[in-house]
Design a protein around this motif. Structure first.
Motif, mmCIF file in Angstrom:
data_model
loop_
_atom_site.group_PDB
_atom_site.id
_atom_site.type_symbol
_atom_site.label_atom_id
_atom_site.label_comp_id
_atom_site.label_asym_id
_atom_site.label_seq_id
_atom_site.Cartn_x
_atom_site.Cartn_y
_atom_site.Cartn_z
ATOM 1 N N UNK A 63 49.113 59.967 61.205
ATOM 2 C CA UNK A 63 50.291 59.493 60.489
ATOM 3 C C UNK A 63 49.987 59.170 59.038
ATOM 4 N N UNK A 64 48.778 58.697 58.759
ATOM 5 C CA UNK A 64 48.388 58.496 57.361
ATOM 6 C C UNK A 64 48.391 59.826 56.612
ATOM 7 N N UNK A 65 47.895 60.861 57.257
ATOM 8 C CA UNK A 65 47.859 62.193 56.645
ATOM 9 C C UNK A 65 49.270 62.663 56.303
ATOM 10 N N UNK A 66 50.191 62.546 57.276
ATOM 11 C CA UNK A 66 51.564 63.006 57.062
ATOM 12 C C UNK A 66 52.295 62.148 56.038
ATOM 13 N N UNK A 125 50.824 69.571 62.711
ATOM 14 C CA UNK A 125 50.579 68.137 62.594
ATOM 15 C C UNK A 125 51.711 67.345 63.233
ATOM 16 N N UNK A 126 52.951 67.767 62.985
ATOM 17 C CA UNK A 126 54.096 67.078 63.584
ATOM 18 C C UNK A 126 54.053 67.138 65.109
ATOM 19 N N UNK A 127 53.624 68.287 65.647
ATOM 20 C CA UNK A 127 53.523 68.425 67.105
ATOM 21 C C UNK A 127 52.458 67.500 67.665
ATOM 22 N N UNK A 128 51.315 67.395 66.967
ATOM 23 C CA UNK A 128 50.253 66.503 67.421
ATOM 24 C C UNK A 128 50.720 65.051 67.414
ATOM 25 N N UNK A 129 51.456 64.671 66.381
ATOM 26 C CA UNK A 129 51.980 63.302 66.313
ATOM 27 C C UNK A 129 52.930 63.049 67.475
ATOM 28 N N UNK A 130 53.772 64.028 67.789
ATOM 29 C CA UNK A 130 54.708 63.851 68.910
ATOM 30 C C UNK A 130 53.966 63.654 70.223
ATOM 31 N N UNK A 184 57.373 62.094 58.640
ATOM 32 C CA UNK A 184 56.328 62.984 59.135
ATOM 33 C C UNK A 184 56.662 64.458 58.875
ATOM 34 N N UNK A 185 57.921 64.814 59.102
ATOM 35 C CA UNK A 185 58.307 66.219 58.915
ATOM 36 C C UNK A 185 58.185 66.641 57.461
ATOM 37 N N UNK A 186 58.489 65.731 56.547
ATOM 38 C CA UNK A 186 58.397 66.063 55.131
ATOM 39 C C UNK A 186 56.938 66.198 54.691
ATOM 40 N N UNK A 187 56.057 65.451 55.316
ATOM 41 C CA UNK A 187 54.668 65.457 54.879
ATOM 42 C C UNK A 187 53.733 66.292 55.705
ATOM 43 N N UNK A 188 54.160 66.715 56.882
ATOM 44 C CA UNK A 188 53.245 67.394 57.784
ATOM 45 C C UNK A 188 53.598 68.846 58.020
ATOM 46 N N UNK A 215 65.052 56.537 70.341
ATOM 47 C CA UNK A 215 65.440 57.721 69.572
ATOM 48 C C UNK A 215 65.565 57.387 68.091
ATOM 49 N N UNK A 216 66.278 56.308 67.756
ATOM 50 C CA UNK A 216 66.509 55.970 66.345
ATOM 51 C C UNK A 216 65.207 55.599 65.646
ATOM 52 N N UNK A 217 64.339 54.879 66.340
ATOM 53 C CA UNK A 217 63.046 54.529 65.745
ATOM 54 C C UNK A 217 62.238 55.790 65.463
ATOM 55 N N UNK A 218 62.211 56.704 66.427
ATOM 56 C CA UNK A 218 61.459 57.943 66.251
ATOM 57 C C UNK A 218 62.057 58.765 65.112
ATOM 58 N N UNK A 219 63.364 58.820 65.038
ATOM 59 C CA UNK A 219 64.010 59.612 63.995
ATOM 60 C C UNK A 219 63.661 59.082 62.608
ATOM 61 N N UNK A 220 63.639 57.764 62.437
ATOM 62 C CA UNK A 220 63.275 57.181 61.141
ATOM 63 C C UNK A 220 61.891 57.672 60.711
ATOM 64 N N UNK A 221 60.924 57.528 61.590
ATOM 65 C CA UNK A 221 59.548 57.877 61.231
ATOM 66 C C UNK A 221 59.347 59.382 61.097
ATOM 67 N N UNK A 222 60.060 60.144 61.914
ATOM 68 C CA UNK A 222 59.832 61.584 61.892
ATOM 69 C C UNK A 222 60.412 62.256 60.659
#
Length: 224
Positions: free
Chosen positions: A95-98, A153-158, A145-149, A135-142
């Motif tokens: 997550x730091x990477x993304x 990488x996004x799949x690994x985070x999931x 993640x999607x913009x940076x990964x 769902x809402x918590x995941x959507x906020x963070x993702x």
């Protein structure tokens, strides 16, 4: 809540139905880590045959959400304290990477979507709907993640998120944490808007480890 569907396409086959229902049941804590999943009972509840349930469980086994035992069948994967700590160490790295790459790439549309997700999280807290909370918590963070990964990488985070979600669901169900969660989201978003990478990483890590501390406390209470 005006929640968007998790998937654009509704499940079409019995196996897809079983997979969606079982994954949500596990991730929201409907069945606890270590509990057995009875295939016949699940098939009856979903009004489908046993075969698609078994195939869905095999997929979840591949994802690490369930474990097969010759003597007990499929059970929800139970993590040790050491494994939970390992999951959070992996989360820190991924997550730091993304997040570091996302800062500077986020658009006004991204910030608007993050704000909307945080508002939906507040609404979900108010209604007590745990599925919508997760769902809402995941959507906020993702959004971050999607913009940076990359897609990989996004799949690994999931995958890592899914492995710990049955434990985090109990953390999110505790109303004591609700106000802090949304406030911390706003702080992360404002740091990202300001382009402060170090602050985004520090706030995000503190945000993650607050949940980790609460999970460890829950486990200690149960074992004590």
């Amino acid at each position: 809540m005006n929640r968007q569907p998790r998937s654009v396409r509704r499940p079409q086959t019995a196996q897809e139905v079983a997979l969606v229902e079982l994954r949500e049941l596990i991730l929201t804590g409907g069945v606890r880590p270590g509990e057995q999943l009875i295939q016949d009972a699940i098939a009856n509840q979903l009004a489908i045959s046993r075969v698609p349930v078994r195939e869905a469980l095999k997929i979840l086994e591949g994802e690490g959400l369930v474990t097969y035992s010759p003597h007990h069948g499929y059970i929800v994967t139970k993590l040790t304290r050491e494994e939970i700590l390992e999951v959070y160490r992996i989360r820190d790295l991924l997550e730091d990477e993304a997040a570091a790459k996302a800062v500077g790439r986020l658009t006004e549309d991204d910030f608007a979507a993050m704000a909307q997700a945080n508002e939906q999280l507040s609404e979900a807290y108010a209604s007590g709907n745990l599925t919508d909370i997760l769902w809402a918590n995941r959507e906020f963070h993702y959004i971050l993640f999607r913009r940076g990964g990359t897609e990989r990488l996004s799949k690994l985070i999931r995958i890592v998120w899914d492995s710990i979600e049955p434990y985090r669901s109990r953390y999110f169900a505790d109303t004591e944490h609700h106000a802090r969660q949304t406030a911390e989201h706003l702080a992360i978003m404002e740091a990202a808007r300001a382009g402060d990478v170090e602050q985004v990483l520090a706030l995000s890590r503190a945000h993650r480890h607050q949940a980790l501390a609460a999970i460890q406390e829950l486990l200690a209470d149960e074992s004590g």
